[in-house]
Design a protein around this motif. Structure first.
Motif, mmCIF file in Angstrom:
data_model
loop_
_atom_site.group_PDB
_atom_site.id
_atom_site.type_symbol
_atom_site.label_atom_id
_atom_site.label_comp_id
_atom_site.label_asym_id
_atom_site.label_seq_id
_atom_site.Cartn_x
_atom_site.Cartn_y
_atom_site.Cartn_z
ATOM 1 N N SER A 178 1.208 -1.321 -0.290
ATOM 2 C CA SER A 178 -0.265 0.092 -0.236
ATOM 3 C C SER A 178 1.147 1.649 0.267
ATOM 4 N N LEU A 179 0.118 2.510 -0.595
ATOM 5 C CA LEU A 179 1.157 3.977 -0.386
ATOM 6 C C LEU A 179 0.514 4.866 0.157
ATOM 7 N N PHE A 180 1.265 5.214 2.031
ATOM 8 C CA PHE A 180 1.125 5.987 1.981
ATOM 9 C C PHE A 180 1.837 7.582 1.732
ATOM 10 N N THR A 181 1.216 8.622 2.270
ATOM 11 C CA THR A 181 1.625 9.935 2.070
ATOM 12 C C THR A 181 2.735 10.324 3.947
ATOM 13 N N HIS A 182 3.268 11.162 3.614
ATOM 14 C CA HIS A 182 4.342 11.959 4.682
ATOM 15 C C HIS A 182 3.789 13.666 4.213
ATOM 16 N N LEU A 183 3.692 14.028 4.746
ATOM 17 C CA LEU A 183 3.289 15.656 4.565
ATOM 18 C C LEU A 183 4.147 16.492 5.593
ATOM 19 N N CYS A 184 5.129 17.326 4.519
ATOM 20 C CA CYS A 184 5.692 18.148 5.657
ATOM 21 C C CYS A 184 4.762 19.012 6.331
ATOM 22 N N ASP A 185 3.779 18.674 6.059
ATOM 23 C CA ASP A 185 2.748 20.104 7.056
ATOM 24 C C ASP A 185 1.733 20.089 6.067
ATOM 25 N N PRO A 186 0.489 20.027 7.340
ATOM 26 C CA PRO A 186 -1.028 19.350 7.122
ATOM 27 C C PRO A 186 -1.620 20.544 5.983
ATOM 28 N N VAL A 187 -0.990 22.006 5.807
ATOM 29 C CA VAL A 187 -1.874 22.496 4.806
ATOM 30 C C VAL A 187 -1.335 22.485 3.832
ATOM 31 N N SER A 188 0.080 21.897 3.438
ATOM 32 C CA SER A 188 1.094 22.353 2.065
ATOM 33 C C SER A 188 0.226 21.515 1.357
ATOM 34 N N ARG A 189 -0.282 20.514 1.342
ATOM 35 C CA ARG A 189 -1.815 20.294 -0.248
ATOM 36 C C ARG A 189 -2.112 21.692 -0.635
ATOM 37 N N VAL A 190 -2.290 22.344 -0.017
ATOM 38 C CA VAL A 190 -3.637 23.685 -0.863
ATOM 39 C C VAL A 190 -2.961 24.647 -0.817
ATOM 40 N N CYS A 191 -2.182 25.248 -0.105
ATOM 41 C CA CYS A 191 -1.860 26.341 0.852
ATOM 42 C C CYS A 191 -0.957 27.630 -0.625
ATOM 43 N N HIS A 192 -0.850 26.258 -1.678
ATOM 44 C CA HIS A 192 -0.258 27.772 -2.695
ATOM 45 C C HIS A 192 -1.476 27.862 -4.081
ATOM 46 N N SER A 193 -2.736 27.716 -3.531
ATOM 47 C CA SER A 193 -3.952 27.326 -4.533
ATOM 48 C C SER A 193 -4.428 28.816 -3.973
ATOM 49 N N PRO A 194 -5.289 29.895 -4.660
ATOM 50 C CA PRO A 194 -5.140 31.400 -4.406
ATOM 51 C C PRO A 194 -6.200 31.404 -3.270
ATOM 52 N N ALA A 195 -7.026 30.290 -2.407
ATOM 53 C CA ALA A 195 -8.485 30.196 -1.689
ATOM 54 C C ALA A 195 -8.242 29.086 -1.524
ATOM 55 N N PHE A 196 -8.078 29.004 0.153
ATOM 56 C CA PHE A 196 -7.995 27.717 0.824
ATOM 57 C C PHE A 196 -8.337 26.972 1.732
ATOM 58 N N HIS A 197 -8.981 26.067 2.515
ATOM 59 C CA HIS A 197 -9.519 25.899 3.088
ATOM 60 C C HIS A 197 -9.898 24.707 4.249
ATOM 61 N N MET A 198 -9.605 24.558 5.036
ATOM 62 C CA MET A 198 -8.858 23.016 5.790
ATOM 63 C C MET A 198 -9.891 22.679 7.636
ATOM 64 N N LEU A 199 -10.471 21.907 6.899
ATOM 65 C CA LEU A 199 -11.539 21.229 8.522
ATOM 66 C C LEU A 199 -11.079 19.741 8.612
ATOM 67 N N VAL A 200 -11.095 19.903 9.959
ATOM 68 C CA VAL A 200 -11.622 18.509 10.912
ATOM 69 C C VAL A 200 -12.166 18.455 11.693
ATOM 70 N N ALA A 201 -12.853 16.831 11.660
ATOM 71 C CA ALA A 201 -13.429 16.385 12.429
ATOM 72 C C ALA A 201 -13.047 15.714 14.185
ATOM 73 N N GLU A 202 -13.199 16.211 14.271
ATOM 74 C CA GLU A 202 -13.449 16.003 16.041
ATOM 75 C C GLU A 202 -13.437 15.593 16.676
ATOM 76 N N THR A 203 -13.906 14.286 17.969
ATOM 77 C CA THR A 203 -14.034 13.571 18.731
ATOM 78 C C THR A 203 -15.036 14.706 20.172
ATOM 79 N N ALA A 204 -15.740 14.088 20.040
ATOM 80 C CA ALA A 204 -15.954 15.283 21.953
ATOM 81 C C ALA A 204 -16.052 14.893 22.919
#
Length: 401
Positions: free
Chosen positions: A36-62
């Motif tokens: 299987s193939l897995f990804t290691h990010l330098c930073d969680p927002v690194s995949r989108v931060c180069h776009s004109p407008a970007f947004h990131m959401l997380v799902a968190e347990t209460a």
């Protein structure tokens, strides 16, 4: 199915970084199986931060012991969705642009799947898309990822749209050569922009802010290839405008993006025998580089890649020139310490024959799904893009790979 309250909120870079990266690294990004193939990010927002407008959401347990169990990234740009017909009085065909949103990196922790978390993340992201005026949203997934395909096409209203191919080639210890009769020149950012806008602006998914892409720190450069003319001097290049006034019969162009600075990948689950054979091929390749042994790079530890984008060309021998450009890109990746070079092209891309790749590493059919978000359009000639026929070529934005 157990009930567990999950809250979707905006990603906080300071406190959510480690939790988001933990979810990312638990999730496969390719076909599942023994390897299987897995990804290691330098930073969680690194995949989108180069776009004109970007947004990131997380799902968190209460509850008192909060845990991030899901995440999603989205970005918005203006891109080509068609072109005005030939009867248009303009000198060149005019692209039709649309405000386009892209969903990248929907991840849900394996321990919290089938609880509706993915659906909740997608719906929340789409609300942000609409607030920003996006007319369409699209996403990419492996066609064999049944859970992802079912979620987007079955529950979120997306339609199967395009099936491009991801073509991957390993980076060898030896350098690749190309014919001496081929001249390859690195273009300035201004010249690269001129050629892309003049020749490829009507290509589907072409980003209107191509100048921003080309000038990004991750864009290594744009290269143009032509067949050498023994009667001309190698320094006769003036600029792109002059080149396009009287182009040679065949030419090709591509750009190189340094994805290694954004993420690395790793193949897990390989047997000791596979690892040993790959290691032996690398040893032989390094020791006997003149034999040009097609060695297998170390893909079983985190490796980086260079992404080839903006691939195009004209003329009966453009395929040969694309092959030479890919060799140049391979050598850049070798010098940059990458494990592979990759590109993504339309299923019927005319220049596909010039892109060397290994089938075992590539994906013959990636799946792009699209959804119409807006009821009205800024340009009445757009129509419903989701019902359009696949074009021979597409422009894959390296910021979204």
């Amino acid at each position: 199915m157990r009930e567990e309250k999950v809250i979707v909120r905006v990603f906080d870079k300071e406190k959510d970084r480690h939790g988001a990266m933990a979810v990312e690294e638990m999730c496969e990004v390719g076909p599942s199986g023994k390897m299987s193939l897995f990804t290691h990010l330098c930073d969680p927002v690194s995949r989108v931060c180069h776009s004109p407008a970007f947004h990131m959401l997380v799902a968190e347990t209460a509850g008192p012991e909060k845990q991030i169990v899901g995440l999603i990234r989205g970005c918005i740009k203006t891109a080509t969705c068609g072109k005005k017909p030939f009867r248009c009085p303009a000198k060149h065909q005019t692209p039709i642009y649309t405000k386009l949103a892209y969903i990248l990196g929907l991840r849900v922790s394996p321990s919290h799947r089938r609880l509706g978390i993915g659906l909740k993340l997608v719906k929340e992201m789409e609300e942000w898309f609409r607030e920003k005026g996006a007319e369409y949203a699209y996403m990419a997934t492996d066609k064999d990822n049944e859970a992802s395909v079912k979620l987007f096409t079955g529950r979120c209203g997306y339609s199967k749209f395009r099936t491009p191919s991801i073509l991957v080639h390993p980076v060898f210890a030896h350098r690749l050569s190309f014919p001496r009769r081929v001249t390859i020149r690195r273009l300035s950012i201004a010249d690269a922009e001129t050629i892309y806008r003049r020749r490829f602006a009507t290509t589907e998914f072409f980003p209107r802010d191509i100048n921003t892409v080309l000038s990004n720190r991750l864009s290594i450069g744009t290269f143009i290839a032509v067949f050498s003319n023994p009667r001309s001097k190698p320094d006769e290049w003036i600029n792109a405008e002059e080149f396009l006034k009287n182009p040679p019969e065949s030419w090709a162009v591509l750009s190189v993006w340094n994805s290694k600075e954004v993420f690395s990948m790793e193949v897990r689950g390989a047997s000791r025998l596979r690892r040993a054979l790959a290691r032996a091929s690398r040893v032989a390749d390094r020791a006997l580089q003149w034999l040009q042994i097609p060695s297998i790079p170390d893909l079983f530890h985190p490796f980086g890649l260079y992404f080839l984008y903006g691939l195009g060309g004209e003329g009966p021998r453009a395929v040969e020139l694309v092959r030479a450009l890919c060799a140049r890109a391979h050598n850049l990746a070798r010098d940059g310490g990458c494990g592979v070079v990759a590109t993504e092209v339309a299923a019927c891309e005319p220049l596909r024959g010039g892109i060397p790749h290994w089938r075992r590493l590539s994906c013959a059919e990636d799946l792009w799904c699209v959804k119409r978000l807006a009821e009205d359009y800024s340009d009445g000639s757009v129509g419903d893009w989701t019902k359009s026929s696949p074009p021979p070529s597409i422009f894959v934005d390296p910021r979204e790979f």
